[in-house]
Write a protein that holds these residues in place. Structure first.
Motif, short mmCIF file in Angstrom:
data_model
loop_
_atom_site.label_atom_id
_atom_site.label_comp_id
_atom_site.label_asym_id
_atom_site.label_seq_id
_atom_site.Cartn_x
_atom_site.Cartn_y
_atom_site.Cartn_z
N ASN A 74 4.00 3.89 3.01
CA ASN A 74 2.73 4.59 3.26
C ASN A 74 2.85 5.78 4.21
N SER A 77 0.85 -1.19 0.00
CA SER A 77 0.00 0.00 0.00
C SER A 77 0.89 1.24 0.00
N GLY A 78 0.33 2.36 -0.43
CA GLY A 78 1.06 3.63 -0.36
C GLY A 78 1.71 4.03 -1.66
#
Length: 159
Positions: free
Chosen positions: A142, A27-28
């Protein structure tokens, strides 16, 4: 009559590169540490709390220049400076619940640099061609830590 002799030194790029696909949830925001020269150092930050910690950020040093921070550089950094002609030839580690928890760098001189907690699913990166070394890392972060990491390997050409 003139005789011209051209002597050229050609340094062609061999097809000696490989990629170890990213481990982690990813993610991110994407990152890449790609830079010129040979990697000569590693600096890693670990976020710690009451139940353990994960890799919050890192930097690589190319020749004498450090890359921009990847992730967060809070806490005490752990650092390894490579010797002359020393190269990273393997990276392993662990990831769990959205973060990279452990990174272990192994060099061609048998040295090991371990940061983080041995917790989660394992990964192991290495080049597919003999003589290759780590050229750069990529993945995602993230804003709190490193969520995925992949390794790019290639030969260093001295032409």
């Amino acid at each position: 009559r003139s005789l011209f002799i051209y002597i050229t030194s050609v340094c062609s790029l061999p097809d000696l590169f490989s990629y170890s696909p990213a481990a982690g949830d990813g993610s991110g925001i994407e990152f890449s540490t790609a830079s010129e020269g040979r990697i000569t150092g590693i600096r890693v930050w670990e976020y710690n709390n009451y139940w353990g910690g994960y890799i919050s950020g890192f930097q690589l040093r190319y020749e004498s220049n450090w890359t921009a921070d990847v992730g967060v550089n809070s806490g005490n950094p752990m650092e390894m400076i490579l010797y002359d002609k020393e190269a990273i030839i393997q990276i392993s580690g662990k990831y769990y619940s959205g973060y990279i928890y452990e990174l272990v760098f192994v060099t061609n001189q048998g040295r090991l640099f371990k940061v983080g907690q041995s917790y989660g699913a394992s990964f192991n990166f290495y080049p597919t061609q003999k003589g290759n070394e780590l050229r750069f890392l990529s993945g995602r972060q993230n804003g709190s830590g490193i969520t995925s990491i992949g390794a790019h390997w290639a030969a260093i050409l001295n032409c």
